[in-house]
Write a protein that holds these residues in place. Structure first.
Motif, PDB file in Angstrom:
ATOM      1  N   VAL A   1      13.904  12.466  -6.064  1.00 24.33           N
ATOM      2  CA  VAL A   1      13.015  11.957  -7.114  1.00 24.33           C
ATOM      3  C   VAL A   1      13.834  11.591  -8.356  1.00 24.33           C
ATOM      4  CG1 VAL A   1      11.145  12.570  -8.704  1.00 24.33           C
ATOM      5  CG2 VAL A   1      10.979  13.199  -6.291  1.00 24.33           C
ATOM      6  N   LYS A   2      14.788  12.449  -8.702  1.00 25.94           N
ATOM      7  CA  LYS A   2      15.625  12.198  -9.896  1.00 25.94           C
ATOM      8  C   LYS A   2      16.418  10.900  -9.746  1.00 25.94           C
ATOM      9  CE  LYS A   2      18.904  14.554 -12.904  1.00 25.94           C
ATOM     10  NZ  LYS A   2      20.333  14.521 -12.721  1.00 25.94           N
ATOM     11  N   CYS A   3      17.009  10.691  -8.562  1.00 24.20           N
ATOM     12  CA  CYS A   3      17.789   9.463  -8.333  1.00 24.20           C
ATOM     13  C   CYS A   3      16.900   8.223  -8.388  1.00 24.20           C
ATOM     14  CB  CYS A   3      18.489   9.530  -6.977  1.00 24.20           C
ATOM     15  SG  CYS A   3      19.906  10.636  -6.958  1.00 24.20           S
ATOM     16  N   ALA A   4      15.713   8.332  -7.789  1.00 30.02           N
ATOM     17  CA  ALA A   4      14.780   7.202  -7.812  1.00 30.02           C
ATOM     18  C   ALA A   4      14.370   6.888  -9.247  1.00 30.02           C
ATOM     19  CB  ALA A   4      13.553   7.519  -6.957  1.00 30.02           C
TER      20      ALA A   4
ATOM     21  N   LEU B   1       8.698  13.135  -2.240  1.00 35.21           N
ATOM     22  CA  LEU B   1       8.244  13.732  -3.499  1.00 35.21           C
ATOM     23  C   LEU B   1       8.607  15.205  -3.610  1.00 35.21           C
ATOM     24  CD1 LEU B   1       4.727  12.091  -3.889  1.00 35.21           C
ATOM     25  CD2 LEU B   1       6.639  11.849  -5.468  1.00 35.21           C
ATOM     26  N   GLU B   2       8.825  15.851  -2.461  1.00 35.78           N
ATOM     27  CA  GLU B   2       9.164  17.275  -2.468  1.00 35.78           C
ATOM     28  C   GLU B   2      10.647  17.510  -2.742  1.00 35.78           C
ATOM     29  OE1 GLU B   2       6.579  19.400  -2.064  1.00 35.78           O
ATOM     30  OE2 GLU B   2       5.369  17.579  -1.932  1.00 35.78           O
ATOM     31  N   ASP B   3      11.434  16.454  -2.716  1.00 40.24           N
ATOM     32  CA  ASP B   3      12.882  16.560  -2.896  1.00 40.24           C
ATOM     33  C   ASP B   3      13.229  16.193  -4.335  1.00 40.24           C
ATOM     34  OD1 ASP B   3      15.642  16.145  -2.996  1.00 40.24           O
ATOM     35  OD2 ASP B   3      15.754  15.359  -0.950  1.00 40.24           O
ATOM     36  N   ALA B   4      13.481  17.209  -5.152  1.00 41.33           N
ATOM     37  CA  ALA B   4      13.699  16.980  -6.592  1.00 41.33           C
ATOM     38  C   ALA B   4      14.899  16.076  -6.842  1.00 41.33           C
ATOM     39  CB  ALA B   4      13.879  18.316  -7.306  1.00 41.33           C
TER      40      ALA B   4
ATOM     41  N   GLU C   1       0.821  -1.217   0.000  1.00 42.97           N
ATOM     42  CA  GLU C   1       0.000   0.000   0.000  1.00 42.97           C
ATOM     43  C   GLU C   1       0.855   1.267   0.000  1.00 42.97           C
ATOM     44  OE1 GLU C   1      -2.775  -0.293   3.230  1.00 42.97           O
ATOM     45  OE2 GLU C   1      -3.990  -1.813   2.216  1.00 42.97           O
ATOM     46  N   SER C   2       2.150   1.116  -0.194  1.00 45.04           N
ATOM     47  CA  SER C   2       3.036   2.279  -0.301  1.00 45.04           C
ATOM     48  C   SER C   2       2.722   3.039  -1.591  1.00 45.04           C
ATOM     49  CB  SER C   2       4.496   1.822  -0.322  1.00 45.04           C
ATOM     50  OG  SER C   2       5.321   2.814  -0.876  1.00 45.04           O
ATOM     51  N   PRO C   3       2.375   4.328  -1.500  1.00 39.06           N
ATOM     52  CA  PRO C   3       2.038   5.081  -2.722  1.00 39.06           C
ATOM     53  C   PRO C   3       3.173   5.112  -3.745  1.00 39.06           C
ATOM     54  CG  PRO C   3       1.218   6.248  -0.795  1.00 39.06           C
ATOM     55  CD  PRO C   3       2.066   5.114  -0.275  1.00 39.06           C
ATOM     56  N   ASN C   4       4.429   5.211  -3.288  1.00 37.10           N
ATOM     57  CA  ASN C   4       5.540   5.240  -4.250  1.00 37.10           C
ATOM     58  C   ASN C   4       5.688   3.910  -4.976  1.00 37.10           C
ATOM     59  OD1 ASN C   4       6.118   7.870  -3.625  1.00 37.10           O
ATOM     60  ND2 ASN C   4       8.021   7.443  -2.517  1.00 37.10           N
TER      61      ASN C   4
END
Length: 239
Positions: free
Chosen positions: A220-223, A214-217, A52-55
């Motif tokens: 997010v880029k690394c992921a 999600l607020e950390d650009a 159920e993790s949104p990511n």
């Protein structure tokens, strides 16, 4: 054994997240995305926080949009790890949710996928899930494996993999430190007939591919870079 890093940055679980739906598959509730007409399936095996993790669901949707039928099973039967439960620390929780049981639980899911006409299956495992996926890779149940910031995966496990295997590691990771990931790479590159890809991402920590902010650009880029590497591996070997 498992340390605090395994539990850092817990997600806010949301059973309604994602564009897909939940259905029973092989006796497990699974978050499903993608066309059931696809003959190519991907299993995403979660970390200790579950399906159920949104990511994780967002990633499931992304893999489905690339043309795969994707299942993220609930291996914990509605009982993911909860950091706030001080009477049930991770070692206690793991007694109820061992990776060996997770491996056994994948078998009927794989059979159910095959019964739908699926002809090739890849699997990606995150932290806890990587140990389940390496067992699948050792047993030949899948066509390709991706291990993302693996937990509990040993050198002996890597020696026994039989299918193309990618390992995406973090620079800052006590569960699979870069030194261990480099050992994995040395073993994999020496295996004749088994293709491999190993990458250590600089400046990121254990769990970065599914527990990013999600607020950390930058995070997010690394992921997303890791997600693309994973997808590239599946495009190459799940066909």
């Amino acid at each position: 054994m498992s340390g605090p890093q395994c539990c850092e940055n817990p997600p806010s679980l949301d059973p309604n997240s994602g564009a897909g739906h939940v259905e029973q598959l092989g006796g497990l509730s699974c978050y499903i995305a993608g066309s059931p007409q696809s003959k190519l399936a991907i299993l995403l095996v979660s970390d200790i926080y579950g399906y159920e993790s949104p990511n994780l669901r967002k990633l499931t949707d992304k893999v489905a949009a690339a043309g795969f039928y994707v299942a993220a099973p609930d291996f914990f039967y509605g009982d993911p790890y909860v950091p706030d439960k001080i009477d049930r620390p991770l070692p206690v929780w793991l007694k109820d949710h061992g990776m060996d049981k997770g491996f056994e639980d994948t078998k009927p899911v794989i059979e159910a996928l095959k019964s739908k006409g699926v002809s090739a299956i890849g699997a990606a495992g995150f932290c806890w899930g990587a140990k389940v996926v390496v067992e699948l890779a050792k047993s030949g149940y899948i066509q390709a494996a991706v291990l993302l910031h693996p937990s509990f995966v040993s050198v002996d496990d890597i020696k026994e993999v039989k299918v193309p295997t990618a390992v995406l590691g973090a620079e800052i990771d006590r569960m699979s430190p870069p030194e261990l990931v480099k050992q994995f790479e040395k073993i994999l590159t020496s295996k004749l007939g088994v293709d491999s890809f190993v990458k250590i991402f600089p400046g990121v920590s254990h769990g970065w591919t599914v527990r990013y902010n999600l607020e950390d650009a930058g995070a997010v880029k690394c992921a997303e870079e890791a997600h693309q590497d994973m997808l590239g591996w599946f495009f190459k070997y799940v066909k």
